[in-house]
Scaffold this motif. Structure first.
Motif, PDB file in Angstrom:
ATOM      1  N   LEU A  13       0.830  -1.206   0.000  1.00  0.00           N
ATOM      2  CA  LEU A  13       0.000   0.000   0.000  1.00  0.00           C
ATOM      3  C   LEU A  13       0.864   1.256   0.000  1.00  0.00           C
ATOM      4  N   VAL A  14       1.933   1.271   0.830  1.00  0.00           N
ATOM      5  CA  VAL A  14       2.822   2.427   0.899  1.00  0.00           C
ATOM      6  C   VAL A  14       3.537   2.629  -0.442  1.00  0.00           C
ATOM      7  N   VAL A  15       4.012   1.526  -1.038  1.00  0.00           N
ATOM      8  CA  VAL A  15       4.694   1.613  -2.335  1.00  0.00           C
ATOM      9  C   VAL A  15       3.754   2.173  -3.396  1.00  0.00           C
ATOM     10  N   PHE A  16       2.499   1.703  -3.402  1.00  0.00           N
ATOM     11  CA  PHE A  16       1.521   2.178  -4.369  1.00  0.00           C
ATOM     12  C   PHE A  16       1.282   3.675  -4.233  1.00  0.00           C
ATOM     13  N   ILE A  17       1.147   4.156  -2.983  1.00  0.00           N
ATOM     14  CA  ILE A  17       0.887   5.582  -2.751  1.00  0.00           C
ATOM     15  C   ILE A  17       2.069   6.426  -3.213  1.00  0.00           C
ATOM     16  N   VAL A  18       3.308   5.980  -2.894  1.00  0.00           N
ATOM     17  CA  VAL A  18       4.505   6.735  -3.299  1.00  0.00           C
ATOM     18  C   VAL A  18       4.610   6.808  -4.823  1.00  0.00           C
ATOM     19  N   VAL A  19       4.419   5.659  -5.493  1.00  0.00           N
ATOM     20  CA  VAL A  19       4.490   5.635  -6.957  1.00  0.00           C
ATOM     21  C   VAL A  19       3.406   6.517  -7.566  1.00  0.00           C
ATOM     22  N   TYR A  20       2.220   6.471  -6.984  1.00  0.00           N
ATOM     23  CA  TYR A  20       1.093   7.260  -7.480  1.00  0.00           C
ATOM     24  C   TYR A  20       1.397   8.762  -7.397  1.00  0.00           C
ATOM     25  N   ILE A  21       1.898   9.212  -6.238  1.00  0.00           N
ATOM     26  CA  ILE A  21       2.153  10.645  -6.046  1.00  0.00           C
ATOM     27  C   ILE A  21       3.310  11.125  -6.919  1.00  0.00           C
ATOM     28  N   VAL A  22       4.440  10.373  -6.872  1.00  0.00           N
ATOM     29  CA  VAL A  22       5.615  10.786  -7.657  1.00  0.00           C
ATOM     30  C   VAL A  22       5.314  10.730  -9.146  1.00  0.00           C
ATOM     31  N   GLY A  23       4.696   9.636  -9.597  1.00  0.00           N
ATOM     32  CA  GLY A  23       4.353   9.510 -11.013  1.00  0.00           C
ATOM     33  C   GLY A  23       3.371  10.576 -11.451  1.00  0.00           C
ATOM     34  N   GLY A  24       2.408  10.898 -10.593  1.00  0.00           N
ATOM     35  CA  GLY A  24       1.427  11.924 -10.922  1.00  0.00           C
ATOM     36  C   GLY A  24       2.034  13.298 -11.054  1.00  0.00           C
ATOM     37  N   ILE A  25       2.963  13.637 -10.141  1.00  0.00           N
ATOM     38  CA  ILE A  25       3.627  14.945 -10.201  1.00  0.00           C
ATOM     39  C   ILE A  25       4.452  15.076 -11.482  1.00  0.00           C
ATOM     40  N   LEU A  26       5.196  14.012 -11.819  1.00  0.00           N
ATOM     41  CA  LEU A  26       6.004  14.047 -13.043  1.00  0.00           C
ATOM     42  C   LEU A  26       5.123  14.193 -14.284  1.00  0.00           C
ATOM     43  N   PHE A  27       4.001  13.492 -14.304  1.00  0.00           N
ATOM     44  CA  PHE A  27       3.085  13.580 -15.438  1.00  0.00           C
ATOM     45  C   PHE A  27       2.515  14.985 -15.571  1.00  0.00           C
ATOM     46  N   MET A  28       2.072  15.569 -14.442  1.00  0.00           N
ATOM     47  CA  MET A  28       1.475  16.906 -14.478  1.00  0.00           C
ATOM     48  C   MET A  28       2.507  17.953 -14.886  1.00  0.00           C
ATOM     49  N   LYS A  29       3.767  17.766 -14.500  1.00  0.00           N
ATOM     50  CA  LYS A  29       4.794  18.769 -14.800  1.00  0.00           C
ATOM     51  C   LYS A  29       5.226  18.710 -16.259  1.00  0.00           C
ATOM     52  N   PHE A  30       5.533  17.506 -16.781  1.00  0.00           N
ATOM     53  CA  PHE A  30       6.137  17.395 -18.101  1.00  0.00           C
ATOM     54  C   PHE A  30       5.134  17.164 -19.232  1.00  0.00           C
ATOM     55  N   ARG A  31       3.959  16.643 -18.927  1.00  0.00           N
ATOM     56  CA  ARG A  31       2.968  16.405 -19.980  1.00  0.00           C
ATOM     57  C   ARG A  31       1.881  17.464 -20.003  1.00  0.00           C
ATOM     58  N   VAL A  32       1.522  17.953 -18.825  1.00  0.00           N
ATOM     59  CA  VAL A  32       0.449  18.963 -18.764  1.00  0.00           C
ATOM     60  C   VAL A  32       1.015  20.369 -18.638  1.00  0.00           C
ATOM     61  N   GLY A  33       2.236  20.483 -18.083  1.00  0.00           N
ATOM     62  CA  GLY A  33       2.838  21.801 -17.909  1.00  0.00           C
ATOM     63  C   GLY A  33       2.355  22.516 -16.670  1.00  0.00           C
ATOM     64  N   ALA A  34       1.855  21.794 -15.687  1.00  0.00           N
ATOM     65  CA  ALA A  34       1.340  22.412 -14.460  1.00  0.00           C
ATOM     66  C   ALA A  34       2.498  22.837 -13.575  1.00  0.00           C
ATOM     67  N   SER A  35       2.184  23.690 -12.589  1.00  0.00           N
ATOM     68  CA  SER A  35       3.192  24.146 -11.638  1.00  0.00           C
ATOM     69  C   SER A  35       2.526  24.390 -10.291  1.00  0.00           C
ATOM     70  N   GLY A  36       3.360  24.517  -9.230  1.00  0.00           N
ATOM     71  CA  GLY A  36       2.842  24.788  -7.902  1.00  0.00           C
ATOM     72  C   GLY A  36       1.934  23.673  -7.396  1.00  0.00           C
ATOM     73  N   PHE A  37       0.855  24.092  -6.743  1.00  0.00           N
ATOM     74  CA  PHE A  37      -0.071  23.128  -6.157  1.00  0.00           C
ATOM     75  C   PHE A  37      -0.756  22.274  -7.217  1.00  0.00           C
ATOM     76  N   GLU A  38      -0.836  22.794  -8.431  1.00  0.00           N
ATOM     77  CA  GLU A  38      -1.497  22.056  -9.505  1.00  0.00           C
ATOM     78  C   GLU A  38      -0.720  20.794  -9.907  1.00  0.00           C
ATOM     79  N   LEU A  39       0.528  20.673  -9.446  1.00  0.00           N
ATOM     80  CA  LEU A  39       1.307  19.476  -9.756  1.00  0.00           C
ATOM     81  C   LEU A  39       0.732  18.231  -9.095  1.00  0.00           C
ATOM     82  N   PHE A  40       0.052  18.426  -7.976  1.00  0.00           N
ATOM     83  CA  PHE A  40      -0.474  17.261  -7.246  1.00  0.00           C
ATOM     84  C   PHE A  40      -1.592  16.621  -8.061  1.00  0.00           C
ATOM     85  N   PRO A  41      -1.529  15.319  -8.337  1.00  0.00           N
ATOM     86  CA  PRO A  41      -2.507  14.665  -9.215  1.00  0.00           C
ATOM     87  C   PRO A  41      -3.880  14.518  -8.563  1.00  0.00           C
TER      88      PRO A  41
END
Length: 250
Positions: free
Chosen positions: A190-218
């Motif tokens: 469960l902990v591994v899933f949450i970490v992967v979800y948050i880190v992967g989501g932030i990277l996706f929002m930053k490099f694919r969507v171009g979000a910044s700040g609080f909007e990085l959180f998936p």
């Protein structure tokens, strides 16, 4: 609906990780849980010779003028006196100031007991009119040893606490170099899933969507609604909140 099911699954995993199977008695000193049998009769040095296995042990947390004797599986006679109160018992308390004996539990009353996440054996001096009871904490260990905490002050009926360390108390995975339980594995996943979800989501929002700040959180909307989803997920798990397979109408 998908969010509700996800939260329900997380709640179920968290609940399951903290559960401990109840050990169901299937013999004088044996019980079974999850297909595994805990059988104290296989303890090294345990024989049916009418003598206590552990005799006159001093307590660590109660009056020092009392000593305690105990034997799992088989009854013992503390002394050869014909009318000794500790004749045919599993647990006995003796006052060293006057040699007064007290029956602290009969072997035939033995019952496996779950308390504070631990498996214990409980003995009663009399099943009908109980004045004294003994609780033995069964602890997984590499060899046999016995400890006495003593009498709980103010308890009614009088309660005596022992600890029996033995390999026979080891569940599958215990005492074998730190094997993990099913609950521990689920928590780690469960902990591994949450970490992967948050880190992967932030990277996706930053490099694919171009979000910044609080909007990085998936999935910000999901997390804002998370308290309400926990409530809905709880209702999804406990059937009284549902009627006929559907949510009750507000």
């Amino acid at each position: 609906m998908i969010s509700v099911v996800l939260v329900s699954a997380l709640l179920a995993v968290a609940a399951g990780a903290g559960q401990k199977s109840t050990c169901v008695k299937n013999g004088p000193c044996a019980c079974t849980f999850d297909g595994f049998t805990m059988d104290l009769s296989k303890m090294e040095g345990l024989v049916d010779d009418h003598a206590p296995m552990y005799k006159d042990k001093k307590p660590t947390q109660s009056a020092a003028n009392f000593v305690y004797s105990y034997k799992p599986c088989y009854s013992f006679d503390y002394s050869n006196e014909m009318y000794s109160p500790c004749k045919g018992v599993a647990s006995c308390q003796v006052d060293t100031t006057n040699s007064d004996q007290q029956n602290a539990g009969k072997q035939e009353s033995a019952e496996f007991w779950e308390e504070d996440g631990k498996t214990m054996l409980r003995y009663l001096d009399d099943a009908t009119f109980t004045l004294r009871e003994t609780y033995v904490d069964l602890v997984c260990a590499g060899s046999n040893s016995f400890e006495v905490k003593g009498e709980q002050m103010g308890s009614n009926p009088s309660r005596y606490d022992y600890t029996l360390n033995t390999p026979q108390a080891c569940r599958p995975g215990e005492g074998e170099g730190g094997g993990l339980s099913v609950g521990s594995v689920l928590c780690i996943l469960l902990v591994v899933f949450i970490v992967v979800y948050i880190v992967g989501g932030i990277l996706f929002m930053k490099f694919r969507v171009g979000a910044s700040g609080f909007e990085l959180f998936p999935n910000q909307t999901f997390w804002k609604d998370f308290p309400a989803l926990i409530k809905d997920g709880t209702c999804f798990i406990i059937s009284p909140c549902r009627k006929g397979g559907e949510y009750s109408k507000l």
